[in-house]
Design a protein around this motif. Structure first.
Motif, PDB file in Angstrom:
ATOM      1  N   ASN A 321       5.306   5.108  -1.241  1.00  0.00           N
ATOM      2  CA  ASN A 321       5.744   3.875  -0.899  1.00  0.00           C
ATOM      3  C   ASN A 321       4.621   2.941  -0.118  1.00  0.00           C
ATOM      4  OD1 ASN A 321       7.802   3.484  -2.373  1.00  0.00           O
ATOM      5  ND2 ASN A 321       9.210   3.999  -0.804  1.00  0.00           N
ATOM      6  N   LYS A 322       3.857   3.864   0.941  1.00  0.00           N
ATOM      7  CA  LYS A 322       2.864   3.323   1.788  1.00  0.00           C
ATOM      8  C   LYS A 322       1.649   3.036   0.859  1.00  0.00           C
ATOM      9  CE  LYS A 322       4.145   5.647   5.973  1.00  0.00           C
ATOM     10  NZ  LYS A 322       3.721   6.598   6.988  1.00  0.00           N
ATOM     11  N   ASP A 325       2.147  -0.188  -1.104  1.00  0.00           N
ATOM     12  CA  ASP A 325       1.885  -1.269  -0.487  1.00  0.00           C
ATOM     13  C   ASP A 325       0.774  -1.646  -0.058  1.00  0.00           C
ATOM     14  OD1 ASP A 325       4.648  -1.585   0.225  1.00  0.00           O
ATOM     15  OD2 ASP A 325       4.833  -0.533   1.962  1.00  0.00           O
ATOM     16  N   ARG A 329       1.445  -4.091  -3.782  1.00  0.00           N
ATOM     17  CA  ARG A 329       2.309  -5.159  -3.263  1.00  0.00           C
ATOM     18  C   ARG A 329       1.317  -6.048  -2.545  1.00  0.00           C
ATOM     19  NH1 ARG A 329       6.487  -0.950  -1.772  1.00  0.00           N
ATOM     20  NH2 ARG A 329       7.595  -0.826  -3.653  1.00  0.00           N
ATOM     21  N   ASN A 330       0.408  -5.602  -1.746  1.00  0.00           N
ATOM     22  CA  ASN A 330      -0.299  -6.545  -1.094  1.00  0.00           C
ATOM     23  C   ASN A 330      -1.553  -6.898  -1.753  1.00  0.00           C
ATOM     24  OD1 ASN A 330       1.295  -5.991   1.139  1.00  0.00           O
ATOM     25  ND2 ASN A 330       0.218  -4.298   1.865  1.00  0.00           N
TER      26      ASN A 330
END
Length: 331
Positions: A321-322, A325, A329-330
């Protein structure tokens, strides 16, 4: 009597000189450059005679069709063994070099490349653009049927590579080479696979290899991608790989996968099904086959794209998940 002998001798000398002149003229024709400015194609039908060939070359304004051509055929009958086919006339050709190719049946070669990671439908669209090749939708299935496979699902069963063909070649002969090459490569990979892989058949290995092929273009990453999927299969985790979802969407795929696509129940949606999809989703290359047979010895369960063709691999969902991200996602 002497006058008669002298006259006969003169006639013989004249005939010999004329014969030598005719011989040299004919040899000059054989060595004559065809001097085409760019390659030209020459199609010879079955039963084409030496005279017809000469007239065809004259029609292309490459030679003058006259007594020298006819005499050339009589002096060198081996040159009259015309073999039908499509030949290329090059700028470096002489009459003799072209004739030698024709009597050898050395037809013009064409090349096609079946690219790894493509689907059969994508290959069909490509094959239908090639010169001197007649290809229909059932070409792949006919090859399968000829080898006892009645599945009517050719995906993944043909080896991606570059193949030669002639204008007289049929598409089935080319695809048969590709089919047999894949069967040989798959059989070797299966026989030499690592022990204890959670795969029951060579076809499952082929299916896994096709997913690996679609997930990465980097050879060094393929064993790592394979390890992720093998580890997931061992743990009973779903594969959750986007290329299978895309394949299941078929023509509906427009470049984006939406949440509703991930929730859709299709045989290929590995976010919804357990284990492998029912068939390969593309044509794997040799490296992907080998990766499926010999995954890396790592504990990875996740990977995410760095958006540069490479991936970040993780052992845990928190690590994954990191990475998501940071790289997805970013964006």
């Amino acid at each position: 009597m002497l006058r008669l002998l002298a006259a006969l001798f003169s006639v013989a000398v004249i005939a010999a000189v004329a014969g030598m002149w005719a011989f040299h003229q004919t040899q000059a024709l054989a060595q004559q450059s065809l001097a085409v400015t760019e390659p030209q194609e020459l199609t010879l039908e079955h039963g084409t005679s030496f005279r017809s060939l000469g007239k065809a070359l004259a029609d292309k304004q490459l030679i003058t069709y006259d007594w020298r051509w006819k005499l050339l055929g009589k002096l060198h009958p081996e040159l009259t063994a015309i073999q039908s086919g499509l030949y290329q006339i090059d700028s470096s050709d002489t009459v003799n070099s072209l004739l030698e190719r024709i009597i050898r049946g050395d037809e013009k070669r064409f090349f096609l490349t079946l690219i790894e990671g493509k689907t059969v439908q994508e290959w069909l669209l490509y094959l239908q653009t090639l010169p001197h090749l007649s290809v229909d939708q059932e070409a792949f299935n006919r090859v399968l049927a000829a080898h006892g496979d009645s599945s009517n699902h050719p995906e993944g069963k043909f080896f991606p590579d570059t193949y030669q063909y002639r204008a007289s070649s049929g598409i089935e002969s080319i695809l048969t080479q590709s089919y047999l090459k894949m069967q040989q490569a798959l059989d070797k990979a299966w026989q030499q696979r690592d022990s204890n892989l959670p795969l029951e058949t060579p076809y499952e290995l082929l299916t896994l290899a096709s997913i690996i092929e679609k997930e990465t273009g980097q050879e060094s990453e393929r064993p790592l991608i394979a390890a992720v999927f093998i580890n997931r299969l061992r743990k009973g985790m779903r594969l959750q790989t986007d290329p299978t979802v895309i394949y299941g969407m078929g023509a509906r795929y427009d470049g984006n996968i939406r949440r509703k696509d991930l929730r859709e129940a299709t045989p290929y949606n590995t976010y919804r099904i357990n284990g492998l999809p029912p068939t390969p989703i593309a044509a794997p290359g040799l490296e992907s086959l080998l990766a499926a047979a010999h995954p890396a010895d790592v504990a990875y369960l996740y990977f995410v794209s760095r958006n540069d063709g490479s991936h970040i691999f993780s052992n845990t969902l928190a690590e994954h998940n990191k990475a998501v991200d940071k790289y997805q996602r970013n964006r």
